[in-house]
Design an enzyme around this catalytic site. Structure first.
Site, PDB file in Angstrom:
ATOM      1  N   GLU A   7       0.415  -5.442  -7.660  1.00  0.00           N
ATOM      2  CA  GLU A   7       1.859  -5.470  -7.458  1.00  0.00           C
ATOM      3  C   GLU A   7       2.220  -6.134  -6.135  1.00  0.00           C
ATOM      4  OE1 GLU A   7       3.110  -1.557 -10.060  1.00  0.00           O
ATOM      5  OE2 GLU A   7       2.579  -1.252  -7.972  1.00  0.00           O
ATOM      6  N   CYS A  37       5.861  -8.076   0.325  1.00  0.00           N
ATOM      7  CA  CYS A  37       4.734  -7.176   0.592  1.00  0.00           C
ATOM      8  C   CYS A  37       3.681  -7.510  -0.454  1.00  0.00           C
ATOM      9  CB  CYS A  37       5.219  -5.733   0.448  1.00  0.00           C
ATOM     10  SG  CYS A  37       3.888  -4.535   0.564  1.00  0.00           S
ATOM     11  N   CYS A  68      -8.212   0.389  -4.107  1.00  0.00           N
ATOM     12  CA  CYS A  68      -8.617   0.526  -2.703  1.00  0.00           C
ATOM     13  C   CYS A  68      -9.714   1.571  -2.652  1.00  0.00           C
ATOM     14  CB  CYS A  68      -7.414   0.996  -1.871  1.00  0.00           C
ATOM     15  SG  CYS A  68      -7.728   1.073  -0.086  1.00  0.00           S
ATOM     16  N   CYS A  82      -7.206   7.416   1.052  1.00  0.00           N
ATOM     17  CA  CYS A  82      -6.239   8.181   1.850  1.00  0.00           C
ATOM     18  C   CYS A  82      -5.516   9.146   0.917  1.00  0.00           C
ATOM     19  CB  CYS A  82      -5.239   7.243   2.529  1.00  0.00           C
ATOM     20  SG  CYS A  82      -6.040   6.071   3.644  1.00  0.00           S
ATOM     21  N   CYS A  84      -1.816   8.416  -0.542  1.00  0.00           N
ATOM     22  CA  CYS A  84      -1.514   7.080  -1.064  1.00  0.00           C
ATOM     23  C   CYS A  84      -1.856   6.973  -2.546  1.00  0.00           C
ATOM     24  CB  CYS A  84      -2.307   6.039  -0.275  1.00  0.00           C
ATOM     25  SG  CYS A  84      -2.011   4.354  -0.839  1.00  0.00           S
ATOM     26  N   GLU A 113      -6.906  -2.533   1.231  1.00  0.00           N
ATOM     27  CA  GLU A 113      -7.091  -2.553   2.681  1.00  0.00           C
ATOM     28  C   GLU A 113      -7.482  -3.991   3.054  1.00  0.00           C
ATOM     29  OE1 GLU A 113      -6.842  -0.888   5.611  1.00  0.00           O
ATOM     30  OE2 GLU A 113      -7.838  -2.639   6.456  1.00  0.00           O
ATOM     31  N   SER A 165      -1.529  -5.063   7.809  1.00  0.00           N
ATOM     32  CA  SER A 165      -1.586  -3.623   8.067  1.00  0.00           C
ATOM     33  C   SER A 165      -2.990  -3.109   7.755  1.00  0.00           C
ATOM     34  CB  SER A 165      -0.563  -2.921   7.174  1.00  0.00           C
ATOM     35  OG  SER A 165      -0.580  -1.538   7.379  1.00  0.00           O
ATOM     36  N   LEU A 192      -1.786   4.929  11.739  1.00  0.00           N
ATOM     37  CA  LEU A 192      -2.391   6.024  12.506  1.00  0.00           C
ATOM     38  C   LEU A 192      -2.216   7.343  11.746  1.00  0.00           C
ATOM     39  CD1 LEU A 192      -3.927   6.566  15.088  1.00  0.00           C
ATOM     40  CD2 LEU A 192      -1.750   6.863  16.283  1.00  0.00           C
ATOM     41  N   CYS A 238       5.980   1.891   0.229  1.00  0.00           N
ATOM     42  CA  CYS A 238       4.650   2.061   0.817  1.00  0.00           C
ATOM     43  C   CYS A 238       3.882   3.160   0.112  1.00  0.00           C
ATOM     44  CB  CYS A 238       4.759   2.484   2.278  1.00  0.00           C
ATOM     45  SG  CYS A 238       5.371   1.222   3.346  1.00  0.00           S
TER      46      CYS A 238
END
Ligand code: SAH
Length: 361
Positions: A98, A111, A118, A122, A125, A168, A199, A223, A341
């Site tokens: 996407e 974006c 990934c 995380c 996410c 990532e 990012s 972070l 996000c």
């Protein structure tokens, strides 16, 4: 003349300037010819080597024999109430990723994705739930930009690019660097380095390599926590590169004048949004040239997390501002279409069409 890609031909999109220079020298053509071809392809949008009239016939036919042009195919567009558009892009093996186009008065931001899925896992996410399916090629990365731009009106064309979609970026290092070089090259896509942001979840070794590439693009670092125990839980990569190691890398990272890093901090109610978190965050970032983007959590069905109240978000932000940081609350875009996000996960989309990427001539 119609070009039919065969296994042996290479996608011209994504082929680096360095690789072309090498090939041209092997073919005994002058190096500046590469720029001529780039101008045709990236500035005049030509997809036909035979129409490149300032090149010799023999170079044109060599190029036609070696290259084809393929872009990801836009399979679906979902429009958000805020004007954003989420694009579902089909790649040549049928995988889907996407990309999200976000308009504002001053800019149009794309974006884009760097991996199918990934592997960083995380916990907040949605992309993580896919696992890593595969890396994108440089062609597939810049192809998202080219394919979207091709269908937009002149005034809507992309001005800014953020590598914040699925994946990532620094875990797909080579293709991402090749894509960035093509993106910022004045001979190719001509995007200003100030308008490109990569990012990362903080892959410190890759960040060290990346700074040596001397690309001068902006780096955003996710972070997301103010202590190692919490960050370990949210982002397993923290066990390899804990906060102190990441911050040390940022302090040593060379920056051009007037540039700052962006620190991203996803705010999760009751997890990382307390006054004590804000204080610890300010301590960590004391000598880091940065601005802070606070991102209230964007929910999705399976998630155990919630966003904090608006009041809590404002208090967190105010504390940072009192400590002389530039701290912004990132306006959530495209949340109604799962385009914000951490909400990108194109797995469920069924691929019903011919899984060949769009071949243009
Ligand atoms: N892997 C890269 C880029 C993709 S994520 C990275 O980690 O930076 C882009 C940003 O979205 C990151 O800052 C990430 O922390 C944030 N994010 C991920 N899931 C989110 C969610 N559900 N709500 C809000 N932000 C999220």
């Amino acid at each position: 003349m119609k070009m039919t890609p065969t296994i042996s031909t290479q996608n011209f999109f994504g082929t680096s300037e360095a690789a072309l220079q090498e090939l041209f020298s092997e073919w005994k053509f002058e190096a500046y010819r590469v720029h001529q071809v780039f101008t045709w392809v990236y500035h005049y949008h030509s997809r036909d080597f035979n129409a490149m009239t300032n090149l010799s016939k023999s170079l044109r036919s060599q190029l036609s024999e070696h290259f084809h042009f393929a872009l990801p195919k836009i399979q679906q567009r979902t429009h958000s109430k805020d004007g954003s558009i989420k694009y579902l892009m089909e790649l040549n093996d049928g995988s889907v990723v996407e990309s999200v186009w976000m308009p504002s008065e001053s800019r149009k931001t794309l974006c884009l994705s760097t991996q199918v899925g990934c592997r960083l896992n995380c916990s907040f996410c949605l992309t993580a739930s896919l696992g890593l399916k595969r890396n994108l090629t440089a062609a597939e990365i810049i192809g998202q930009h080219i394919a979207v731009n091709e269908e937009l009106k002149e005034e809507d064309r992309i001005t800014n690019v953020v590598f914040m979609g699925m994946g990532e970026p620094l875990d797909n290092y080579g293709p991402v660097v090749d894509a960035l070089r093509l993106m910022i090259s004045p001979q190719a896509m001509k995007v200003s380095t100030r308008k490109v942001t990569v990012s990362t979840s903080g892959l410190v070794e890759k960040m060290k390599a990346f700074q040596k590439e001397d690309l001068s693009i902006n780096l955003a670092i996710s972070l997301n926590a103010s202590d190692n125990a919490t960050r370990d839980r949210l982002m397993p990569i923290n066990k390899k590169y804990p906060i102190e190691v990441l911050i040390d890398c940022l302090k040593k990272y060379p920056l051009k004048p007037q540039r700052r890093h962006t620190i991203e901090y996803v705010l999760l109610a009751g997890i990382n949004d307390s006054d004590a978190d804000a204080e610890r965050l300010a301590k960590w970032l004391k000598d880091v040239p940065c601005k802070i983007n606070l991102i209230p959590f964007n929910g999705f069905e399976q998630s155990e997390y919630r966003p904090p109240s608006e009041q809590r978000v404002l208090k967190f932000q105010n504390y940072l501002i009192e400590q002389n940081f530039s701290a912004f609350i990132r306006q959530n875009r495209a949340t109604d279409i799962l385009g914000a996000c951490g909400q990108l996960a194109a797995e469920s989309a069924s691929v019903t069409q011919d899984p060949m990427s769009q071949v243009v001539q």
